[in-house]
Every structure is written in structure tokens, then in C-alpha cells.
Design a protein around this motif. Structure first.
Motif, short mmCIF file in Angstrom:
data_model
loop_
_atom_site.label_atom_id
_atom_site.label_comp_id
_atom_site.label_asym_id
_atom_site.label_seq_id
_atom_site.Cartn_x
_atom_site.Cartn_y
_atom_site.Cartn_z
N ASN A 1 0.95 -1.19 0.00
CA ASN A 1 0.10 -0.01 -0.06
C ASN A 1 0.79 1.14 -0.11
OD1 ASN A 1 -2.79 -1.38 0.42
ND2 ASN A 1 -1.60 -2.21 1.99
N GLY A 2 0.29 2.44 -0.41
CA GLY A 2 1.03 3.58 -0.71
C GLY A 2 1.73 4.06 0.67
N VAL A 3 1.00 4.06 1.61
CA VAL A 3 1.71 4.56 3.01
C VAL A 3 2.78 3.63 3.41
CG1 VAL A 3 -0.03 3.05 4.36
CG2 VAL A 3 1.31 5.30 5.28
N GLN A 4 2.90 2.10 3.05
CA GLN A 4 4.06 1.18 3.33
C GLN A 4 4.99 1.33 2.27
OE1 GLN A 4 1.13 -2.15 3.22
NE2 GLN A 4 1.65 -2.47 5.18
N VAL A 5 5.02 2.11 1.22
CA VAL A 5 6.02 2.14 0.35
C VAL A 5 6.71 3.52 0.52
CG1 VAL A 5 6.64 2.17 -2.02
CG2 VAL A 5 4.77 0.32 -1.05
N TYR A 6 5.89 4.43 0.69
CA TYR A 6 6.26 5.91 0.63
C TYR A 6 6.59 6.59 2.12
CZ TYR A 6 5.44 5.74 -4.41
OH TYR A 6 5.28 5.05 -5.45
N SER A 7 5.58 6.54 2.95
CA SER A 7 5.68 7.52 4.16
C SER A 7 6.45 6.61 5.06
CB SER A 7 4.21 7.68 4.52
OG SER A 7 3.41 8.59 3.74
N LEU A 8 5.86 5.22 5.52
CA LEU A 8 6.55 4.70 6.74
C LEU A 8 8.27 4.72 6.44
CD1 LEU A 8 3.78 2.28 7.67
CD2 LEU A 8 4.41 4.42 8.78
N PRO A 9 8.73 4.27 5.34
CA PRO A 9 9.98 3.87 5.33
C PRO A 9 10.95 5.16 5.47
CG PRO A 9 8.97 2.70 3.40
CD PRO A 9 7.78 3.61 4.02
N LEU A 10 10.51 6.29 4.88
CA LEU A 10 11.03 7.65 5.13
C LEU A 10 10.96 8.14 6.43
CD1 LEU A 10 12.45 9.89 3.77
CD2 LEU A 10 10.01 10.99 3.28
N GLN A 11 9.83 7.92 7.00
CA GLN A 11 9.80 8.25 8.44
C GLN A 11 10.55 7.52 9.51
OE1 GLN A 11 5.69 7.92 10.28
NE2 GLN A 11 6.37 8.78 12.28
N LEU A 12 10.60 6.26 9.27
CA LEU A 12 11.72 5.39 9.99
C LEU A 12 12.98 5.80 9.72
CD1 LEU A 12 12.14 2.86 11.78
CD2 LEU A 12 11.97 1.36 9.92
N ALA A 13 13.28 5.97 8.51
CA ALA A 13 14.72 6.55 8.27
C ALA A 13 15.26 7.72 9.05
CB ALA A 13 15.08 6.61 6.87
N VAL A 14 14.27 8.77 8.94
CA VAL A 14 14.49 9.94 9.78
C VAL A 14 14.71 9.65 11.18
CG1 VAL A 14 13.49 12.33 10.22
CG2 VAL A 14 13.49 11.26 7.98
N ASP A 15 13.57 8.83 11.64
CA ASP A 15 13.58 8.79 13.19
C ASP A 15 14.99 7.91 13.64
OD1 ASP A 15 11.21 9.96 13.40
OD2 ASP A 15 10.22 8.18 13.47
N THR A 16 15.38 6.94 12.82
CA THR A 16 16.72 6.23 13.18
C THR A 16 17.68 7.36 13.31
OG1 THR A 16 15.74 4.48 12.29
CG2 THR A 16 18.09 4.25 12.46
N GLU A 17 17.92 8.21 12.38
CA GLU A 17 19.11 9.08 12.25
C GLU A 17 18.90 10.09 13.50
OE1 GLU A 17 21.67 9.45 10.60
OE2 GLU A 17 20.93 7.83 9.27
N ILE A 18 17.59 10.40 13.89
CA ILE A 18 17.40 10.99 14.94
C ILE A 18 17.89 10.72 16.37
CG2 ILE A 18 15.73 12.56 16.35
CD1 ILE A 18 14.43 13.26 13.91
N ILE A 19 17.54 9.32 16.45
CA ILE A 19 17.92 8.63 17.56
C ILE A 19 19.36 8.41 17.84
CG2 ILE A 19 17.18 6.51 18.69
CD1 ILE A 19 14.63 6.19 17.57
N SER A 20 19.94 8.09 16.64
CA SER A 20 21.29 7.69 16.54
C SER A 20 22.15 9.21 17.00
CB SER A 20 22.16 7.42 15.06
OG SER A 20 21.95 8.71 14.46
N ARG A 21 21.58 10.15 17.27
CA ARG A 21 22.36 11.50 17.66
C ARG A 21 21.49 11.78 19.02
NH1 ARG A 21 22.16 11.00 12.51
NH2 ARG A 21 23.82 12.09 11.14
N ALA A 22 20.92 10.99 19.68
CA ALA A 22 20.48 11.25 21.18
C ALA A 22 21.50 11.44 22.08
CB ALA A 22 19.51 10.11 21.40
N GLY A 23 21.44 12.32 22.96
CA GLY A 23 22.31 12.41 24.21
C GLY A 23 22.64 11.18 24.98
N PRO A 24 23.54 11.43 26.05
CA PRO A 24 23.59 10.43 27.39
C PRO A 24 22.29 10.20 28.00
CG PRO A 24 25.36 12.04 27.16
CD PRO A 24 24.44 12.67 26.31
#
Length: 253
Positions: A173-196
Motif C-alpha cells: 500500500n502507498g503508505v507502506q512504500v512511501y511514508s513509513l520507510p522515510l519516517q523510519l529512516a528519519v527517526d533512526t537518524e535522529i535517535i542515533s544522535r541522542a545524548g547520554p
């Protein structure tokens, strides 16, 4: 008795002359062609109202990686990022990392300053389709524009890409191909920069699933389809019943 039979035969012969001999084309259309077409339409009309959709609540499906999702979007090769002027801080670092991932997948990463530039880059064609896979508009990070802030971003996607038929039995479905992968990639990058003391990427599960759902249920969809089919039958038969009366009226005139 013989006189009665002669009268009946005279009426039958007169009607046959009027409707068959004098009006062969209209008789063929009214008596054979139109009824046959109507029967065929009604016989297959139920399939016209059927849909490939399967509504309800889906089973869990793994969210695609951004690379895998981009590979399924050949007609939307561009991913845009709006930094709102935050170039060298945390927002810039996230955009740079995501851009490398996108370029490794053979797609185009565009970095923009304002949403006006985004509207120009991802404008739709006359069919309503955009060349952009998706876009991320960053508004703030923990240190941008002021200290002790929070991550704030907005995802944007082509409405034609995420809309359409929904099938909860698949993960295409569209949301599974377009929205969710991009959101997960952004969130993963943000979490990788989380502080102590904050959550980090190693604490995330190896596979993150999605569960999609629809406003309507499969039972309601089938009921609506059947209701539309029966409504069609009512209107079609109403028109059919008018044909003999109209033809008879024209015959008298």
C-alpha cells in the motif's frame, strides 16, 4: 367460435405486420438487441462493483528500509529536504546522512531552504503526479533554533502515491512504500544522535512492524457493493419497462 378465432388471428396478423414487416429495425432493437445487452450488463454488473480492496485491520508487516522502498518507486526519483536555513548543525547532519543513503540507492536527494522551493521542485503534472518520492521539512532540533529544543519535522508525500485502493493482506500500500520507510529512516537518524541517558539505535528492535487499518470494514464494503448493484438493477429495469410504452405510443401516432 370460428368468428372469435378469426378475430384473434386478424389482430395477431395486424400486430406482426406493424412491428415486424413495417418496422424490422426497431423491432430487432427493442425485442432482441436491447434486452440481450441489458441481460449481459446485469449479469456482469456485480463484478463492476467489486474491488481489489480488502478493508479492516492488517497483520503486522515489517517496514521496508528506505533503500528498498526507493527501489520500488521508479517514477518518483527525488527526495527533498527543507532545512529552513539550518545547515551546519544537527539538522544538516541528519540531511547529509539521509542524502548519502538516497544516492547509494541511485536516487536524487535535494536540499532546499524553503517550502516555496519545495513546491516548485515537486509540482504535479497535468495528471496530478509529482516527481518526488517524498519530502521532509525540518523545523527545529535540540539546539536549533534555540538550546533545549526538540526535534520537529513534517513529512510530505504525493497524495496520489499514498491514496488509492487499500489491501490489508499485502504490504504494498502507498503508505507502506512511501511514508513509513522515510519516517523510519528519519527517526533512526535522529535517535542515533541522542545524548547520554537517551534511547539509542542499539535499543531499537531489529525489525519494526506496521499495522495499517481502514475507516471502513470489509463487511460494510461488501454490503455497499451489493446495495449499489441492486440500485442499478432498479434503475435499469425501470428504463426497460418504458420502451414498450414509448414504442406503442409512437406506433399510434
Amino acid at each position: 367460435m370460428n368468428l372469435f378465432i378469426r378475430h384473434i388471428w386478424a389482430l395477431i396478423r395486424k400486430n406482426l405486420l406493424l412491428i415486424v414487416v413495417r418496422k424490422p429495425i426497431s423491432t430487432f432493437l427493442r425485442a432482441i438487441a436491447i434486452p440481450l445487452i441489458v441481460v449481459l450488463v446485469l449479469a456482469y454488473a456485480d463484478t463492476f462493483f467489486s474491488s481489489k480492496q480488502h478493508l479492516g485491520i492488517s497483520s503486522p508487516h515489517p517496514i521496508r528500509s528506505l533503500k528498498d522502498a526507493l527501489s520500488q518507486s521508479s517514477h518518483r526519483p527525488t527526495v527533498a529536504f527543507v532545512d529552513n536555513g539550518f545547515k551546519d548543525g544537527e539538522i544538516g547532519s541528519v540531511i547529509d546522512s539521509l542524502s548519502r543513503t538516497i544516492e547509494e540507492a541511485g536516487k536524487i536527494a535535494k536540499r532546499l531552504r524553503t517550502t516555496d522551493e519545495l513546491a516548485d521542485l515537486c509540482k504535479t503534472n497535468f495528471k496530478g503526479y509529482s516527481p518526488c518520492y517524498g519530502a521532509v521539512v525540518f523545523h527545529s532540533s535540540p539546539h536549533e533554533p534555540v538550546p533545549n529544543g526538540v526535534w520537529n519535522y513534517t513529512l510530505r508525500a504525493d497524495s496520489n502515491a499514498i491514496k488509492g485502493d487499500t489491501d490489508i493482506t499485502t504490504n504494498n500500500n502507498g503508505v507502506q512504500v512511501y511514508s513509513l520507510p522515510l519516517q523510519l529512516a528519519v527517526d533512526t537518524e535522529i535517535i542515533s544522535r541522542a545524548g547520554p541517558g537517551k534511547v539509542n539505535v542499539t535499543q531499537l528492535p531489529g525489525t519494526i512492524n506496521d499495522i495499517i487499518y481502514t475507516e471502513n470494514t470489509e463487511e460494510n464494503r461488501l454490503q455497499n457493493s451489493k446495495s449499489n448493484y441492486l440500485s442499478l438493477c432498479i434503475y435499469v429495469f425501470g428504463v426497460i419497462f418504458l420502451f414498450p410504452m414509448v414504442d406503442r405510443r409512437l406506433g399510434h401516432d
